[in-house]
Design a protein around this motif. Structure first.
Motif, short mmCIF file in Angstrom:
data_model
loop_
_atom_site.label_atom_id
_atom_site.label_comp_id
_atom_site.label_asym_id
_atom_site.label_seq_id
_atom_site.Cartn_x
_atom_site.Cartn_y
_atom_site.Cartn_z
N GLY A 28 5.25 6.40 21.42
CA GLY A 28 6.36 5.60 21.26
C GLY A 28 6.17 4.61 20.07
O GLY A 28 6.94 4.52 18.97
N LEU A 29 4.72 4.01 20.21
CA LEU A 29 4.53 3.14 18.93
C LEU A 29 4.20 3.86 17.89
O LEU A 29 4.62 3.20 16.73
N ARG A 30 3.71 5.20 17.82
CA ARG A 30 3.42 5.76 16.68
C ARG A 30 4.77 6.18 16.03
O ARG A 30 4.96 5.88 14.77
N THR A 31 5.85 6.30 16.57
CA THR A 31 7.21 6.34 15.97
C THR A 31 7.93 5.19 15.45
O THR A 31 8.24 5.42 14.24
N GLN A 32 7.50 4.03 16.28
CA GLN A 32 7.96 2.83 15.41
C GLN A 32 7.34 2.34 14.42
O GLN A 32 7.88 1.77 13.39
N LEU A 33 6.00 2.65 14.24
CA LEU A 33 5.02 2.32 13.00
C LEU A 33 5.62 3.20 12.04
O LEU A 33 5.69 2.54 10.96
N GLY A 34 5.87 4.39 12.06
CA GLY A 34 6.18 5.38 11.02
C GLY A 34 7.72 4.93 10.54
O GLY A 34 7.90 4.89 9.40
N GLN A 35 8.81 4.41 11.43
CA GLN A 35 9.77 3.86 11.02
C GLN A 35 9.76 2.73 9.96
O GLN A 35 10.41 2.38 9.27
N LEU A 36 8.72 1.63 10.71
CA LEU A 36 8.48 0.58 9.96
C LEU A 36 8.15 0.94 8.60
O LEU A 36 8.75 -0.21 7.70
N ILE A 37 7.48 1.79 8.11
CA ILE A 37 6.96 2.15 6.85
C ILE A 37 7.38 3.38 6.20
O ILE A 37 7.10 3.69 5.37
N ASN A 38 8.45 3.73 6.88
CA ASN A 38 9.11 4.98 6.29
C ASN A 38 8.20 6.21 6.26
O ASN A 38 8.04 6.92 4.87
N ALA A 39 7.67 6.50 7.11
CA ALA A 39 6.61 7.62 7.42
C ALA A 39 6.72 8.47 8.79
O ALA A 39 7.26 7.87 9.67
N PRO A 43 0.02 -2.39 24.59
CA PRO A 43 1.38 -2.85 24.69
C PRO A 43 1.48 -4.21 24.09
O PRO A 43 2.68 -4.48 23.63
N MET A 44 0.52 -4.93 23.78
CA MET A 44 0.70 -6.23 22.80
C MET A 44 1.11 -6.07 21.22
O MET A 44 1.91 -6.53 20.76
N LEU A 45 0.49 -4.83 20.79
CA LEU A 45 0.90 -4.50 19.35
C LEU A 45 2.31 -3.96 19.59
O LEU A 45 3.20 -4.04 18.54
N ASN A 46 2.70 -3.38 20.72
CA ASN A 46 3.86 -2.51 20.77
C ASN A 46 5.03 -3.82 20.56
O ASN A 46 6.03 -3.67 20.06
N GLU A 47 4.82 -4.98 21.45
CA GLU A 47 5.59 -6.02 21.26
C GLU A 47 5.77 -6.71 19.95
O GLU A 47 6.74 -6.70 19.63
N GLY A 48 4.69 -6.91 19.30
CA GLY A 48 4.75 -7.43 17.89
C GLY A 48 5.48 -6.43 17.07
O GLY A 48 6.35 -7.09 16.13
N VAL A 49 5.47 -5.00 17.15
CA VAL A 49 6.07 -4.23 16.19
C VAL A 49 7.41 -4.24 16.28
O VAL A 49 8.32 -4.23 15.50
N GLN A 50 7.87 -4.34 17.47
CA GLN A 50 9.18 -4.21 17.77
C GLN A 50 9.88 -5.66 17.66
O GLN A 50 11.05 -5.45 17.13
N GLN A 51 9.11 -6.52 17.73
CA GLN A 51 9.72 -7.74 17.28
C GLN A 51 10.07 -8.06 15.58
O GLN A 51 11.05 -8.52 15.16
#
Length: 383
Positions: free
Chosen positions: A58-69, A277-285
């Motif tokens: 799930g975090l992999r997907t969020q990070l991709g969305q954050l940078i358009n990858a 989980p900590m990085l996941n919280e930061g990326v979501q925010q």
């Protein structure tokens, strides 16, 4: 307009923390999930590995969305140096070629190619910022473009100058690298999460990003975005987790093939039940706030620095030459920066000295009063 978000953090009253480019304070929510992950180690849950696997995907997907990858481009890395080693380990480099980098870039970026060039007999081409240029970011980018030639094997640079926030013309530099067939490597640690970044538009071969700065995550947990040219390369770390079938924790077969996409480059034990989980919280925010809103908020704060510049107590680059979340203040000649940093800290104002700049890096937890405290303290120390 985004309002101040200080209530989401545990910053003490009276502390003027303007140093996110060094390390971000933790979100309360990130602290909570980190403590829960630590407490979960008392009696580990039988399904802990499966939960970590789901969260990492799930975090992999969020990070991709954050940078358009795409999610398949994302791998987890403990540090920028780890991600850069993926490129240094795989990019061909031979005698007579060169690697082009800005002089004064972050040391990890330079060391990766310093060693490779020495081994291969290639030239490490460090391009300095032209002194006293009226538009320093543009002039520096032009000099980098001039340094790239048909013998250039790799161009590696931070997405902004880590000392003072100067913008590089990444689109033009990337296009020039592709024109001569060079690999294009970026360090996005001081940009991603705080400023817009479009991987699809820039087409880098690799981007590294630590998690403990603008992604508001823990130390020693970040990510790498791996371009298509490198995605099938050989990882330098061989672990169970990056091999096919590793999601089956009951499996015992050895596999010669890797997990799909950039997952082959995941650092071992990336399913850390505390850090993940900590990085996941930061990326979501940060995704919820949006990079453009963060830039707009920091721009409002930076207006409080303008009187310092008008009074010639400090200089900073024009707004169109830099980002708003990192500002480098140049102080008058002869001023001892270490003394200024120490004096500011005694007044509970936290900034950094980076090379010849006093680096101010605000975020959405800062207030106008924080900037006023910086200006008042600087004025007193410069008398």
């Amino acid at each position: 307009m985004l309002s101040c978000q200080r209530d989401l953090f545990s910053l003490p009253e009276g502390l003027h923390y303007l140093n996110c480019a060094a390390r971000a304070p933790l979100l309360k929510s990130a602290e909570a999930v980190g403590i829960a992950g630590l407490q979960g180690q008392r009696v580990p849950e039988p399904l802990l590995n499966e939960a970590s696997y789901r969260l990492s995907e799930g975090l992999r997907t969020q990070l991709g969305q954050l940078i358009n990858a795409p999610a398949d481009a994302i791998a987890f890395a403990p540090a920028a140096s780890y991600g850069l080693a993926i490129a240094a380990h795989n990019v061909p480099l031979r005698r007579g070629q060169n690697a082009v980098l800005p002089d004064g870039d972050f040391p990890s970026d330079v060391y990766a190619w310093m060693n490779r060039c020495a081994e291969a007999g290639a030239e490490l081409r460090l391009v300095p910022c032209p002194p006293d240029a009226e538009r320093p970011a543009r002039a520096w980018s032009e000099h980098l473009l001039e340094a790239i030639d048909r013998h250039t094997a790799v161009v590696n640079l931070s997405t902004l100058n880590w000392s003072d926030g100067l913008r590089f013309d990444l689109a033009a530099i990337g296009a020039r690298a592709r024109e001569v067939g060079a690999w294009f490597v970026l360090d996005g640690s001081q940009t991603i999460g705080a400023a817009p970044f479009d991987c699809a538009a820039l087409q880098p071969d690799l981007v590294v990003c630590v998690g403990h700065k603008w992604l508001l995550g823990p130390y020693q947990f970040g990510f790498v975005a791996v371009g298509e040219r490198l995605r099938a390369a050989r990882p330098f770390e061989q672990s169970w987790g990056n091999r096919a079938g590793s999601e089956d924790v009951a499996g015992s077969a050895y596999h010669t093939d890797y997990r799909p996409g950039a997952r082959r480059f995941d650092v071992g034990e990336h399913g850390n039940p505390i850090a993940l989980p900590m990085l996941n919280e930061g990326v979501q925010q940060v995704a919820g706030w949006g990079a453009s809103a963060i830039q707009a908020y920091c721009a409002q704060l930076n207006r409080r620095l303008e009187p310092l510049c008008r009074e010639e107590r400090a200089r900073m680059a024009p707004a169109d030459q830099r980002y708003e979340h990192i500002v480098g203040l140049s102080l008058p000649p002869g001023v001892e920066l270490p003394r200024i940093v120490t004096g500011l800290r005694a007044r509970k104002v936290h900034v950094s000295q980076r090379r010849t700049s006093l680096r101010v890096s605000p975020h959405v937890y800062n207030t106008p009063e924080d900037m006023d405290a910086l200006c008042d303290a600087l004025t007193a120390l410069l008398r």
